[in-house]
Design an enzyme around this catalytic site. Structure first.
Site, PDB file in Angstrom:
ATOM      1  NE  ARG A  24      -4.179  -1.615   0.218  1.00  0.00           N
ATOM      2  CZ  ARG A  24      -5.310  -1.630   0.915  1.00  0.00           C
ATOM      3  NH1 ARG A  24      -5.585  -0.648   1.727  1.00  0.00           N
ATOM      4  NH2 ARG A  24      -6.165  -2.605   0.776  1.00  0.00           N
ATOM      5  NE  ARG A  28      -6.863   5.313   2.605  1.00  0.00           N
ATOM      6  CZ  ARG A  28      -7.731   4.486   3.178  1.00  0.00           C
ATOM      7  NH1 ARG A  28      -8.937   4.902   3.468  1.00  0.00           N
ATOM      8  NH2 ARG A  28      -7.385   3.251   3.463  1.00  0.00           N
ATOM      9  NE  ARG A  37      -9.856   7.593  -3.027  1.00  0.00           N
ATOM     10  CZ  ARG A  37     -11.110   7.601  -3.477  1.00  0.00           C
ATOM     11  NH1 ARG A  37     -11.452   8.385  -4.483  1.00  0.00           N
ATOM     12  NH2 ARG A  37     -12.024   6.828  -2.930  1.00  0.00           N
ATOM     13  CG  ASP A  74      -8.588  -2.877  -4.395  1.00  0.00           C
ATOM     14  OD1 ASP A  74      -8.057  -2.142  -3.540  1.00  0.00           O
ATOM     15  OD2 ASP A  74      -9.286  -3.865  -4.098  1.00  0.00           O
ATOM     16  CE1 TYR A 150     -12.996  -7.227   1.419  1.00  0.00           C
ATOM     17  CE2 TYR A 150     -11.435  -8.894   0.654  1.00  0.00           C
ATOM     18  CZ  TYR A 150     -11.728  -7.784   1.425  1.00  0.00           C
ATOM     19  OH  TYR A 150     -10.756  -7.238   2.209  1.00  0.00           O
TER      20      TYR A 150
HETATM   21  O1  CP3 Z   1       0.250   0.710  -3.147  1.00  0.00           O
HETATM   22  C1  CP3 Z   1      -0.192  -0.440  -3.341  1.00  0.00           C
HETATM   23  O2  CP3 Z   1       0.024  -1.386  -2.557  1.00  0.00           O
HETATM   24  C2  CP3 Z   1      -0.923  -0.736  -4.630  1.00  0.00           C
HETATM   25  C3  CP3 Z   1      -2.316  -0.624  -4.595  1.00  0.00           C
HETATM   26  C4  CP3 Z   1      -3.188  -1.558  -3.769  1.00  0.00           C
HETATM   27  C5  CP3 Z   1      -4.443  -1.116  -3.285  1.00  0.00           C
HETATM   28  N1  CP3 Z   1      -5.096  -2.199  -2.769  1.00  0.00           N
HETATM   29  C6  CP3 Z   1      -4.934   0.272  -3.380  1.00  0.00           C
HETATM   30  C7  CP3 Z   1      -6.005   0.703  -2.459  1.00  0.00           C
HETATM   31  C8  CP3 Z   1      -3.067  -2.910  -3.433  1.00  0.00           C
HETATM   32  C9  CP3 Z   1      -1.900  -3.859  -3.655  1.00  0.00           C
HETATM   33  C10 CP3 Z   1      -4.298  -3.301  -2.829  1.00  0.00           C
HETATM   34  C11 CP3 Z   1      -4.581  -4.700  -2.420  1.00  0.00           C
HETATM   35  C12 CP3 Z   1      -5.793  -4.986  -1.663  1.00  0.00           C
HETATM   36  N2  CP3 Z   1      -7.029  -4.401  -1.763  1.00  0.00           N
HETATM   37  C13 CP3 Z   1      -5.906  -6.026  -0.713  1.00  0.00           C
HETATM   38  C14 CP3 Z   1      -4.807  -7.008  -0.384  1.00  0.00           C
HETATM   39  C15 CP3 Z   1      -3.805  -6.428   0.532  1.00  0.00           C
HETATM   40  C16 CP3 Z   1      -4.309  -6.230   1.939  1.00  0.00           C
HETATM   41  O3  CP3 Z   1      -4.400  -5.059   2.346  1.00  0.00           O
HETATM   42  O4  CP3 Z   1      -4.592  -7.231   2.603  1.00  0.00           O
HETATM   43  C17 CP3 Z   1      -7.217  -6.019  -0.197  1.00  0.00           C
HETATM   44  C18 CP3 Z   1      -7.768  -6.934   0.867  1.00  0.00           C
HETATM   45  C19 CP3 Z   1      -7.921  -4.993  -0.883  1.00  0.00           C
HETATM   46  C20 CP3 Z   1      -9.352  -4.642  -0.741  1.00  0.00           C
HETATM   47  C21 CP3 Z   1      -9.539  -3.240  -0.336  1.00  0.00           C
HETATM   48  N3  CP3 Z   1      -9.251  -2.142  -1.124  1.00  0.00           N
HETATM   49  C22 CP3 Z   1     -10.072  -2.763   0.872  1.00  0.00           C
HETATM   50  C23 CP3 Z   1     -10.511  -3.650   2.028  1.00  0.00           C
HETATM   51  C24 CP3 Z   1     -10.081  -1.367   0.798  1.00  0.00           C
HETATM   52  C25 CP3 Z   1     -10.670  -0.395   1.779  1.00  0.00           C
HETATM   53  C26 CP3 Z   1      -9.937  -0.391   3.057  1.00  0.00           C
HETATM   54  C27 CP3 Z   1      -9.380   0.957   3.350  1.00  0.00           C
HETATM   55  O5  CP3 Z   1      -8.199   0.986   3.730  1.00  0.00           O
HETATM   56  O6  CP3 Z   1     -10.127   1.929   3.210  1.00  0.00           O
HETATM   57  C28 CP3 Z   1      -9.516  -0.979  -0.437  1.00  0.00           C
HETATM   58  C29 CP3 Z   1      -9.338   0.401  -0.929  1.00  0.00           C
HETATM   59  C30 CP3 Z   1      -7.960   0.787  -1.362  1.00  0.00           C
HETATM   60  N4  CP3 Z   1      -7.183   0.044  -2.209  1.00  0.00           N
HETATM   61  C31 CP3 Z   1      -7.274   1.990  -1.050  1.00  0.00           C
HETATM   62  C32 CP3 Z   1      -6.044   1.952  -1.733  1.00  0.00           C
HETATM   63  C33 CP3 Z   1      -4.978   3.008  -1.761  1.00  0.00           C
HETATM   64  C34 CP3 Z   1      -7.808   3.132  -0.177  1.00  0.00           C
HETATM   65  C35 CP3 Z   1      -9.007   3.750  -0.784  1.00  0.00           C
HETATM   66  C36 CP3 Z   1      -8.933   5.222  -1.091  1.00  0.00           C
HETATM   67  O7  CP3 Z   1      -7.875   5.808  -1.414  1.00  0.00           O
HETATM   68  O8  CP3 Z   1     -10.019   5.827  -1.068  1.00  0.00           O
END
Ligand code: CP3
Length: 342
Positions: A24, A28, A37, A74, A150
């Site tokens: 990640r 943010r 964003r 994602d 999910y």
């Molecule tokens: O920088 C990176 O790592 C690349 C981008 C990336 C994102 N999601 C961007 C993202 C990666 C590799 C992921 C993987 C991901 N997404 C996983 C596996 C890794 C882990 O964390 O276990 C999972 C389970 C998800 C599903 C997911 N996406 C959730 C549960 C959420 C919301 C949770 C939260 O933190 O709000 C996301 C949203 C998400 N994916 C964000 C980002 C930067 C935040 C949303 C935003 O910016 O509004």
């Protein structure tokens, strides 16, 4: 031979420097991410905008010179492309149309998958053009089991009751869904490999929820099938598996899944992993992301323990899970400086 530290390490060669990137890392905690964003209508269209996705992918490279960039996308892009109405609600997280029974999803939903996900490939292509030559580019997907959690619950879950009940009560139906998601993942990873990803990572973020008796069926075998499928499509990029929370199951997974490297979460004692995982298997991880909130001497001590535990095998430094939004940016630099000083 490549001059990229990250890829050399994945290929099993240990260098004097330990490569670093952070799960990640495009997210943010960075003000430059939040600024972009704020201009985006919703998270899915942000992920499908190749120019913007590429810009945020590069942000942590510019700021910290990480050894690898992970494409901004994602794991839920696959269920989105299957037509499951995935959306992200601020303050809630991801939401999907929950499916009552696993066999309500039909293989036909994969027909447009690669067209719908093509913008992720474009983002990889654009990113590759701007990436420093020493930096590697990672593509990724979610593992079938994690996607099932999910899809079953219609979003995030605390105890994954429905997905686990499917496993105990509807094995045959769940097998059908596993196969569909496995095919989708092979297509998505192959698309990213074709577009220039130099490494592929498979996130099984909720591997911890699988009862031990079902690990082989729901975790190890699907990953093995995915890797064979990607190889059959002609892609030789190294593949990292990240089965979060698998504990002692990591040994079987490392031996049987076919992965080239294993990502470790912060629940794994690096000393144990160093002694018990197959000799010379590259590992990635595993500092607790929350240690970065204060970045004190306890964090530095843990970094040293991680580096020491993996001194005799290829090791990519990372966190044990994604960096949290409240992490101070200067603390990430403290971590990096401590690792690179050696
Ligand atoms: O920088 C990176 O790592 C690349 C981008 C990336 C994102 N999601 C961007 C993202 C990666 C590799 C992921 C993987 C991901 N997404 C996983 C596996 C890794 C882990 O964390 O276990 C999972 C389970 C998800 C599903 C997911 N996406 C959730 C549960 C959420 C919301 C949770 C939260 O933190 O709000 C996301 C949203 C998400 N994916 C964000 C980002 C930067 C935040 C949303 C935003 O910016 O509004």
């Amino acid at each position: 031979m490549t001059d990229k530290l990250f890829l050399t390490t994945l290929n099993g060669i240990k260098s004097l420097q330990t490569p670093i990137w952070v799960m990640r890392q495009a997210g943010r905690y960075l003000e430059e991410y939040r600024a972009i964003r704020a201009t985006q209508k919703d998270f899915i269209s942000f992920c499908l905008n190749p120019q913007q996705a590429s810009t945020v992918t590069l942000q942590p490279i510019t700021r910290y010179n990480m050894d690898a960039a992970i494409i901004f996308s994602d794991i839920l892009m696959v269920p989105w492309a299957m037509g499951l109405n995935v959306r992200f609600e601020p303050g809630i997280g991801p939401l999907l149309d929950a499916v009552e029974e696993p066999d309500m999803i039909k293989a036909g939903c994969l027909s447009n998958l690669t067209d719908k996900l093509a913008p992720v490939g474009e983002a990889l292509e654009i990113t590759k053009l701007s990436l420093p030559t020493e930096t590697s580019l990672i593509g990724f997907a979610g593992a079938p089991w994690t996607l099932i959690t999910y899809i079953a619950e219609g979003g995030s879950s605390r105890d994954f009751t429905k997905a686990r009940l499917w496993a105990w009560q509807d094995a045959k139906k769940l097998d059908g869904l596993l196969e569909i998601l496995t095919d989708a993942t092979i297509s998505f990873l192959s698309l990213q490999a074709t577009a220039g990803a130099e490494c592929l990572m498979i996130f099984d973020s909720w591997a911890s929820a699988v009862p031990a008796a079902h690990r082989d069926w729901l975790i190890t075998q699907p990953i093995n099938t995915i890797i064979k499928g990607v190889r059959k499509n002609g892609h030789q990029q190294p593949i990292i598996g990240f089965p979060k929370g698998l504990g002692d199951g990591l040994i079987h997974y490392a031996e049987e899944s076919g992965i080239d490297a294993i990502g470790l979460d912060h629940g794994v004692d690096p000393g144990w992993a160093g002694r018990n995982l197959p000799k010379n298997l590259p590992v990635q991880g595993n500092l607790d992301p929350l240690s970065l909130i204060s970045a004190g001497k306890e964090m530095l001590r843990d970094i040293d323990y991680i580096l020491e535990s993996f001194h005799d095998r290829p090791h990519i430094f990372n966190l044990g899970h994604g960096i949290t939004p409240s992490t101070p940016v200067e603390n990430v630099q403290i971590m990096i400086d401590h690792i690179r000083k050696g």
